[in-house]
Design a protein around this motif. Sequence first.
Motif, short mmCIF file in Angstrom:
data_model
loop_
_atom_site.label_atom_id
_atom_site.label_comp_id
_atom_site.label_asym_id
_atom_site.label_seq_id
_atom_site.Cartn_x
_atom_site.Cartn_y
_atom_site.Cartn_z
N GLU A 1 0.92 -1.37 0.00
CA GLU A 1 0.06 0.05 -0.07
C GLU A 1 1.00 1.19 0.04
O GLU A 1 0.53 2.24 -0.42
CB GLU A 1 -0.89 -0.03 1.11
CG GLU A 1 -2.03 -1.13 1.15
CD GLU A 1 -3.00 -1.13 2.30
OE1 GLU A 1 -3.12 -0.07 2.94
OE2 GLU A 1 -3.52 -2.06 2.65
N LYS B 1 2.36 6.51 2.23
CA LYS B 1 2.05 6.40 3.88
C LYS B 1 0.75 6.90 4.17
O LYS B 1 0.18 8.03 3.57
CB LYS B 1 3.13 7.04 4.74
CG LYS B 1 4.54 5.72 4.44
CD LYS B 1 5.68 6.63 5.28
CE LYS B 1 6.86 5.76 5.29
NZ LYS B 1 6.59 4.36 5.83
N GLU B 2 0.34 6.43 5.23
CA GLU B 2 -1.14 7.01 6.00
C GLU B 2 -0.81 8.42 6.26
O GLU B 2 0.37 8.60 6.87
CB GLU B 2 -1.47 6.07 6.90
CG GLU B 2 -1.99 5.03 6.81
CD GLU B 2 -2.88 4.26 7.84
OE1 GLU B 2 -2.82 4.84 9.00
OE2 GLU B 2 -3.21 3.06 7.76
N ARG C 1 -3.69 9.41 2.30
CA ARG C 1 -2.40 8.68 1.87
C ARG C 1 -1.63 10.10 1.71
O ARG C 1 -2.17 11.01 0.92
CB ARG C 1 -2.47 7.65 1.15
CG ARG C 1 -2.99 6.50 1.61
CD ARG C 1 -2.14 5.69 2.26
NE ARG C 1 -2.75 4.33 2.88
CZ ARG C 1 -1.97 3.58 3.37
NH1 ARG C 1 -0.70 3.61 3.55
NH2 ARG C 1 -2.67 2.43 4.07
#
Length: 639
Positions: free
Chosen positions: A411, A417-418, A460
């Motif tokens: 992901e 990244k979140e 994200r």
Amino acid sequence: MNNKNTEENNNNGKKQNSSMLYIILAFLFLYAFTSTKNFMTTDEITYNKFLSMIQEDQVESVIISSGEIKILPKEDEDEKSNRRKLLYTGNVEDPNLINLLNEAGVDYKAEPIQSNFMSDFIFNWVIMPLILFSIFRFVFGRLGKKMSMGGPMMGMGKSNAKVYKENDIKITFNDVAGQDEAKESLKEIIDYLNHAEKYIDIGAKLPKGALLVGPPGTGKTLLAKAVAGEANVPFLSISGSNFVEMFAGMGAAKVRDLFQEAEKNAPCIIFIDEVDSIGKSRDSQLQTNDEREQTLNQLLTQMDGFDSTKAIVVLAATNRPEILDKALLRPGRFDRRVIVDRPDLKGRIDILKVHSKGVKLGDDVSLEEIAKSTPGAVGADLANIVNEGALAAVKNGREFVMQEDLREAVEVIIAGKEKKDRILSTLEKRIVAFHEVGHALVAALLDNTDPVHKITIVPRTMGALGYTMQLPEEEKYLVSKEELTNQIMVMLGGRSAEEEVFNLVSTGASNDIERATQTARSMVTIYGMTDKFDMMALESVQNRYLDGRAVRECSDQTSTLIDEEILSIIRTCHENTRKLLRENRDLLDKISEYLLEKETIFGDEFMEFVFEKYPELRLKKGKRVDSDKDKKEEDIIEV
């Protein structure tokens, strides 16, 4: 005998040149020393100061010449241990000077004019020109000799190829996965380098070159090194851009030097990476690069000229084969084209196994699942995913890499990244939730679509406020018109959900619209999936291994008709998508509210809502979901 005499003559010539150079350097040193010494032991004074020194009885002797007066001062008691400086001043032709010198008792004499003139003339017009001529002849004679012999001048003609000896390369075919066909094509070259005699006996000739073609990151350089490692021969590696120099002819000199170095190390392998830097097609356009064309011509000549019995193989890599010169690709130069393409599912699994050899993996890790979730990924991408998973495991304080670390790595590569500091308003969060569920619901209700794996509304770093992940059940090499139409409907599901629920149009669907339009355009111009144009090719793909950009090949009138046909496909899919979501508004609301509460839901949770309303779909799409659910439960138990 003649060679021996020639070698002795060359050695004698070198000794004579060296002796001449030493004599010149010694003379220059002596002249510099004398000039420096005279400069340090003389000092200029004014004529008034000179007269004052005579009156104060500080002058011992004087030498008078036509242009200057040299003065030797008397020695002080404090300066007896030091050498006196010789003073001088200009001759102003003072008629009273002789009387003053006589009255002060100073010794004086006149310096002959002829002696100074002759010495200056000989030094300035005879000795110095001879020295300069000797230096010019020695230095430029040696450089001209090197240039005429094709040798490197001041290092600019050196190829600077990185040479790996037999024992330096530890890479073999075991370190290259997912490219079985490419390895099979190169095995004959390896066998020839190891057993050249059996090919020579039967009359077969070694292929002079092989061109490795494929997208970036597929392992072309790694494969070339593996060939050298398997054959256990030296490996000369250089990039195509290293041949391009500012001075014309230097690139050609580097090519010559490279092949000379290869002949010394034969049998060996020459590897030219990014060969399109020097192998670009020659054309008749006004803007040309003489240096690059000279380099290409020299490369063509060298590949024709070297002896095939010396077992020198040229490997080259490129991701733009369509721009290479035709003369470079003909048989006798690059005899083979080896395709190093994106790996399939089995290839991705093998690549993940290779890159995870030195990584501590947990018992729950399934490389097959990671391979299925990364269609289109190349070896470099998969290596990055394994490394990102290992970094995530260390960050979470684990001793082993777990499956969730690898999932998170996938992901991160796809969406970033979140972004935890991005806080959406309540309305924006609801819009994003309905948007993502719109994608997923259309994918679940249509046939021939990839199953939904995950839905999230966590922002994200790459700009996505949420995303829906679909994983293909199997590798597909042919796609039907119905499947492409359904893909467009899935892409338009997010915007359609916003319109049905909130009656608004937001900017969140920009990427969906772009991808849907591109798919529709390909259906019309490349795949021949419309009745209006039948099977007429309207675009051709350029840079297949890079961006895959398509170039239109039709008239302006036809382009207008193409745009109308694309719009018709998009409009029809949009209307059908809104109709499908309108008929299942209850499911859309129910799943969206659940997503707002959980923020992230997986495919099995999502499909349970769908199966509750449409039990018959469980037979069609439930098999994959049940297997994923069982697998997830096993992972939880093992952890």
